[in-house]
Enzyme design. Structure first.
Site, PDB file in Angstrom:
ATOM      1  N   TYR A  22       6.472  -6.275  -1.494  1.00 47.49           N
ATOM      2  CA  TYR A  22       5.871  -7.429  -2.166  1.00 47.49           C
ATOM      3  C   TYR A  22       4.362  -7.272  -2.129  1.00 47.49           C
ATOM      4  O   TYR A  22       3.799  -6.999  -1.066  1.00 47.49           O
ATOM      5  CB  TYR A  22       6.290  -8.711  -1.448  1.00 47.49           C
ATOM      6  N   ASP A  46      -1.106  -1.021   0.492  1.00 45.81           N
ATOM      7  CA  ASP A  46      -1.219  -2.471   0.601  1.00 45.81           C
ATOM      8  C   ASP A  46      -1.084  -2.838   2.073  1.00 45.81           C
ATOM      9  O   ASP A  46       0.029  -2.906   2.613  1.00 45.81           O
ATOM     10  CB  ASP A  46      -0.131  -3.142  -0.244  1.00 45.81           C
ATOM     11  N   LYS A 106      -4.990 -11.677   5.044  1.00 50.13           N
ATOM     12  CA  LYS A 106      -4.510 -12.298   6.291  1.00 50.13           C
ATOM     13  C   LYS A 106      -5.526 -12.208   7.429  1.00 50.13           C
ATOM     14  O   LYS A 106      -6.442 -13.024   7.473  1.00 50.13           O
ATOM     15  CB  LYS A 106      -3.155 -11.711   6.647  1.00 50.13           C
TER      16      LYS A 106
END
Ligand code: HOZ
Length: 422
Positions: free
Chosen positions: A138, A233, A261
């Site tokens: 994702y 990623d 994050k």
């Protein structure tokens, strides 16, 4: 009327991000009033040990004094300028220091923006349209990437979202994660047409699936040979599995990296960066456009910088890893004693567990065929016992520096009570 029912009257689906709705586990989401250290306090006054950590950012635990102080001091000087400020350069310097493959960075406000922008940059820089991603990975919810995606898309059973134009989707080639041979085949057929590969170096949105030996190396090799941009990623794994991210653990140098994050320390910041020559294609130096009103927001930069300063101290990741190991080993032992098939993965402050006897889990189909009903029972049993896990069988979990002996032993006590009921 429950908080959720009330929220549903005004917020689409009652939540501002789908996995939070508990659709993957049933029941209603808990509403959080406050958080401190490893603990959450719910609106109905319960205290829960938190293994979600805002889905990764809270590596120091909630309300770390150094982060709060940095944010409060920065706020006193203004919330947003829409003009350069020194703290952006300070955070950028830290990012480049901790992840040396990043020679230049661009700050954005979310992981989705980071990956979407990195893809556009790779396409603009190479002049090619096709991209490769992997099933169950994702990379946020931009159009090119919401195809056979993980995380909430997988939890809700719509991995390829309606609304993504077919004309765009046809440029996304989706391959099986950890299948190096499939990657080689595609490169043999059309290598010079592929702008980039984007991959989670440790997949964290179909539970937690590490790369098999040779997988990331194959991606690097194919990209180098074909002039394709390799994007790691690391929105989830960056500054989370190790100070230098998964790329430092597996010794892979990407062309571009996306982070998020932890880099925002709990405020909305993310970034993409990498080779200086590729980043030079980005406006204003180059023609590939990307912009953001709140990009480099001083509060988010302050929270991120204070967080990176704390995790950069020697020994931080060793002790975080030791804590996570204690948790994971404990869970495996308890599951074994209860005769419940369980397989676990962990790295640094990130972990995953799958109810399956088919371990080690290395493919999407292994995750997809695991016992989700048992996960749901486990999730609710643990929640009732005061432990807050990600409300989906397809998400990773996070341990923070604030999780101490007490929290780990309370968690294992809860698991000891719950496993025999599964
Ligand atoms: N996409 C996040 C998990 N991988 C969930 C974000 C949220 O619900 O806050």
């Amino acid at each position: 009327m429950s908080h959720f029912t009330e929220a549903q009257k005004f917020i689409a689906g009652g939540v501002n991000s789908p996995v939070r709705a508990f659709a993957g586990v049933g029941g209603e989401p808990v509403f959080i009033r406050s958080a401190k250290g490893a603990w959450l306090e719910t609106e109905d006054g319960r205290r829960l040990i938190d293994y979600v950590g805002s889905w990764g950012p809270m590596i120091l635990g909630h309300g770390h004094p150094a982060v709060l102080e940095a944010v409060k001091n920065t706020a006193d000087n203004g919330l947003s300028f829409g003009a350069p400020s020194l703290i952006e350069t300070e955070l950028a310097k830290k990012v480049c220091e901790f992840m040396p493959s990043i020679e230049r960075v661009r700050m954005v406000s979310s992981g989705t923006e980071a990956t979407m922008s990195a893809i556009r940059l790779a396409r603009g820089h190479t002049g090619r349209d096709k991209i490769i991603k992997f099933e169950g990975c994702y990379h946020g919810h931009s159009d090119s990437l919401l195809i056979k995606a993980g995380s909430g898309a997988l939890t809700l059973g719509v991995p390829s979202s309606p609304g993504v134009p077919a004309g765009l989707a046809e440029h996304t080639i989706t391959l099986e994660y950890n299948n190096a041979e499939a990657v080689r085949q595609v490169f043999d057929e059309m290598g010079p047409e592929i702008a980039c590969i984007i991959v989670e170096p440790i997949a964290g949105n179909m539970n937690m699936v590490p790369p098999v030996e040779g997988f990331l190396e194959t991606l690097r090799e194919c990209c180098t040979d074909a002039g394709t941009v390799l994007i790691l990623d690391e929105v989830m794994t960056g500054f989370r599995v190790a100070l230098g991210g998964a790329q430092s653990l597996y010794n892979i140098t990407p062309d571009l990296t996306t982070i998020g994050k932890v880099v925002g320390g709990g405020l909305p910041a993310a970034a993409f960066g990498g080779r200086a020559d590729i980043m030079a294609s980005l406006a204003p130096d180059g023609p590939v456009y990307q912009a953001g009103t709140l990009s480099g927001n001083p509060l988010a930069m302050a929270a991120g910088l204070a967080t990176l300063e704390q995790i950069g101290v020697p020994g931080f990741f060793e002790s975080l890893s030791a804590r996570t190991t204690e948790l994971v080993q404990g869970l495996l032992q308890i599951a074994g004693e209860a005769g419940v098939p369980l397989t676990c993965e962990m790295e640094g402050g990130m972990f995953g567990f799958v109810f399956s006897d088919d371990g080690p889990i290395r493919t999407f189909s292994q995750v997809a065929t695991a016992d989700v009903d048992r996960f749901r029972k486990f999730f609710h049993g643990m929640l009732d016992a005061g432990i807050y896990l990600a409300p989906s069988a397809f998400e990773a979990g996070f341990v923070s520096a604030a999780h101490g002996d007490d929290e780990i032993s309370k968690t294992l006590d809860a698991a000891r009570a719950v496993f025999p009921t599964l």
